[in-house]
Design a protein around this motif. Structure first.
Motif, PDB file in Angstrom:
ATOM      1  N   GLU A 176     -12.766 -12.281   5.504  1.00 40.32           N
ATOM      2  CA  GLU A 176     -13.612 -11.141   5.136  1.00 40.32           C
ATOM      3  C   GLU A 176     -13.040  -9.844   5.701  1.00 40.32           C
ATOM      4  O   GLU A 176     -13.008  -8.816   5.015  1.00 40.32           O
ATOM      5  N   ALA A 177     -12.603  -9.896   6.956  1.00 42.95           N
ATOM      6  CA  ALA A 177     -12.037  -8.706   7.584  1.00 42.95           C
ATOM      7  C   ALA A 177     -10.765  -8.268   6.861  1.00 42.95           C
ATOM      8  O   ALA A 177     -10.560  -7.075   6.605  1.00 42.95           O
ATOM      9  N   ARG A 178      -9.914  -9.221   6.532  1.00 39.83           N
ATOM     10  CA  ARG A 178      -8.662  -8.900   5.855  1.00 39.83           C
ATOM     11  C   ARG A 178      -8.921  -8.250   4.492  1.00 39.83           C
ATOM     12  O   ARG A 178      -8.247  -7.286   4.113  1.00 39.83           O
ATOM     13  N   LYS A 179      -9.905  -8.747   3.779  1.00 42.48           N
ATOM     14  CA  LYS A 179     -10.214  -8.202   2.462  1.00 42.48           C
ATOM     15  C   LYS A 179     -10.641  -6.737   2.566  1.00 42.48           C
ATOM     16  O   LYS A 179     -10.207  -5.884   1.776  1.00 42.48           O
ATOM     17  N   ILE A 180     -11.479  -6.430   3.559  1.00 43.73           N
ATOM     18  CA  ILE A 180     -11.933  -5.048   3.749  1.00 43.73           C
ATOM     19  C   ILE A 180     -10.761  -4.153   4.130  1.00 43.73           C
ATOM     20  O   ILE A 180     -10.577  -3.060   3.577  1.00 43.73           O
ATOM     21  N   MET A 181      -9.934  -4.628   5.071  1.00 43.32           N
ATOM     22  CA  MET A 181      -8.821  -3.810   5.549  1.00 43.32           C
ATOM     23  C   MET A 181      -7.796  -3.539   4.445  1.00 43.32           C
ATOM     24  O   MET A 181      -7.287  -2.430   4.312  1.00 43.32           O
ATOM     25  N   VAL A 182      -7.492  -4.557   3.664  1.00 39.94           N
ATOM     26  CA  VAL A 182      -6.485  -4.406   2.603  1.00 39.94           C
ATOM     27  C   VAL A 182      -6.956  -3.432   1.534  1.00 39.94           C
ATOM     28  O   VAL A 182      -6.165  -2.662   0.973  1.00 39.94           O
ATOM     29  N   ASN A 183      -8.250  -3.438   1.258  1.00 39.49           N
ATOM     30  CA  ASN A 183      -8.777  -2.622   0.168  1.00 39.49           C
ATOM     31  C   ASN A 183      -9.082  -1.181   0.576  1.00 39.49           C
ATOM     32  O   ASN A 183      -9.433  -0.355  -0.270  1.00 39.49           O
ATOM     33  N   LYS A 184      -8.961  -0.862   1.869  1.00 40.41           N
ATOM     34  CA  LYS A 184      -9.181   0.513   2.304  1.00 40.41           C
ATOM     35  C   LYS A 184      -7.994   1.387   1.909  1.00 40.41           C
ATOM     36  O   LYS A 184      -6.856   0.919   1.860  1.00 40.41           O
ATOM     37  N   SER A 185      -8.249   2.672   1.659  1.00 38.45           N
ATOM     38  CA  SER A 185      -7.170   3.612   1.383  1.00 38.45           C
ATOM     39  C   SER A 185      -6.324   3.813   2.638  1.00 38.45           C
ATOM     40  O   SER A 185      -6.855   4.009   3.731  1.00 38.45           O
ATOM     41  N   HIS A 186      -5.017   3.739   2.483  1.00 42.35           N
ATOM     42  CA  HIS A 186      -4.105   3.945   3.600  1.00 42.35           C
ATOM     43  C   HIS A 186      -3.343   5.264   3.485  1.00 42.35           C
ATOM     44  O   HIS A 186      -2.343   5.483   4.169  1.00 42.35           O
ATOM     45  N   GLY A 187      -3.843   6.131   2.634  1.00 43.08           N
ATOM     46  CA  GLY A 187      -3.222   7.439   2.500  1.00 43.08           C
ATOM     47  C   GLY A 187      -3.606   8.357   3.648  1.00 43.08           C
ATOM     48  O   GLY A 187      -4.621   8.151   4.332  1.00 43.08           O
TER      49      GLY A 187
END
Length: 353
Positions: free
Chosen positions: A31-42
């Motif tokens: 669950e944590a990985r899914k949230i982190m991956v989908n966040k904007s990294h710009g």
């Protein structure tokens, strides 16, 4: 496939051992990985008021990872705002801390409909030099919270595992002592050596709260002095609220990129709050306020012994509820006291340029 094994501690310990089915006390690694991956990294300006940051990310029932170590660089300003905002049924995760969980516990005693703690996973809850915190004694003695107890290294390793994106991490401590009976780790047989090895579950807070020495507007942060597991907590949490002593230009960050301890993708909000760890210490800025810590602890101890909430209520009314921002709290502490804390630090070296 390895089988669960154990040392002989269960046969000789006087602790009552009750094995429970494991559950994560926050997001699962997936669950944590899914949230982190989908966040904007710009790159974007993440400067917010602390009130807006807390309102956006602090919700009932979440796991809050608290940065700092005992009295050092503890995110007190954020805790004040969380208390004003209110949050119930919280899980608190931290390595070792003093006034931050104690402030939340006191708020729970005064008004459980505003703030409440459901459970805590930790290594130590108490003050440097002074000793254990009265509120943790009260809450545990009265069965008001569930505790999951690790060593300092163990909690650090749990945050490290989460920051690495792995669901557990093997360690050499915990096994063979009562520590094996009071946390949710597991002893297994190592598939390579055949020896016992203790596995600790990764700890992913829903929200990490940290205070840093300096950061740019994107969230790239420098920490001087002990890191206090703050980089690991920020990387382990699905969202991170950061206060910092000073917001510095990104050009300064890029001049010494090796000084960046928390990278911007791990951070969701940045708020400049000078003295934001007070009455805790911040290396290179100020020492901890022993008089204030003793004063607050004495109010908690008085409540623990007598049940009288009057002293606690006066403290919260003066330093938290009558203040709109942490700057107003600092005004009540006063320039003279803050200057003295800065002098006590002795000007330990930090790099801001």
């Amino acid at each position: 496939m390895t089988n669960n094994v154990s040392s002989k501690i269960k046969n000789i310990s006087t602790l009552e051992y009750k094995e429970k089915e494991f559950e994560y006390w926050g997001p699962t690694p997936d669950e944590a990985r899914k949230i982190m991956v989908n966040k904007s990294h710009g790159l974007r300006d993440k400067r917010h008021t602390l009130k807006d940051a807390v309102a956006k990310f602090i919700k009932d029932g979440i796991n809050i990872g608290i940065g700092g170590f005992v009295n050092t660089r503890v995110p007190v300003a954020i805790i004040h705002e969380i208390i004003r905002h209110g949050a119930k049924d919280l899980t608190l995760s931290f390595q070792s801390n003093s006034i931050c969980p104690e402030l939340l516990a006191g708020a729970m005693i005064l008004d459980p409909d505003r703030v409440s703690i459901k459970r805590v996973e930790l290594a130590w809850w108490g003050y440097e030099i002074i000793g254990i915190a009265p509120m943790v004694r009260y809450l545990t003695t009265n069965g008001m919270i569930e505790m999951d107890d690790y060593t300092n290294y163990g909690m650090s390793a749990r945050f490290k595992a989460a920051a690495m994106g792995i669901p557990f991490i093997p360690v050499r401590d915990h096994g063979g002592s009562d520590m094996e009976l009071i946390n949710r780790g597991r002893m297994i047989e190592c598939p390579f050596s055949g020896k016992n090895v203790y596995l600790l579950p990764a700890c992913h807070p829903d929200v990490g709260i940290v205070h840093t020495t300096a950061a740019d507007m994107y969230g790239n942060a420098r920490i001087f002095g002990a890191h206090c597991t703050c980089p690991e907590i920020a990387m382990a949490a699905t969202y991170t609220i950061m206060t910092t002593e000073k917001v510095i230009p990104t050009e300064n960050i890029r001049s010494y990129p090796n000084l960046t301890e928390i990278p911007y993708p791990a951070v969701d909000t940045v708020t400049e709050v000078p003295f934001g760890a007070t009455p805790g210490a911040s290396y290179g800025n100020y020492w901890f306020d022993m008089d204030h810590l003793k004063m607050f602890r004495s109010l908690c101890e008085d409540f623990r012994k007598t049940g009288n909430k009057e002293g606690l209520q006066k403290y919260y009314d003066e330093y938290i509820f009558s203040c709109q921002t942490f700057d107003e709290t600092l005004e009540k502490i006063g320039y003279k006291a803050l200057k003295n804390l800065k002098d006590l630090d002795g000007g330990q070296p930090i790099i801001l340029t």
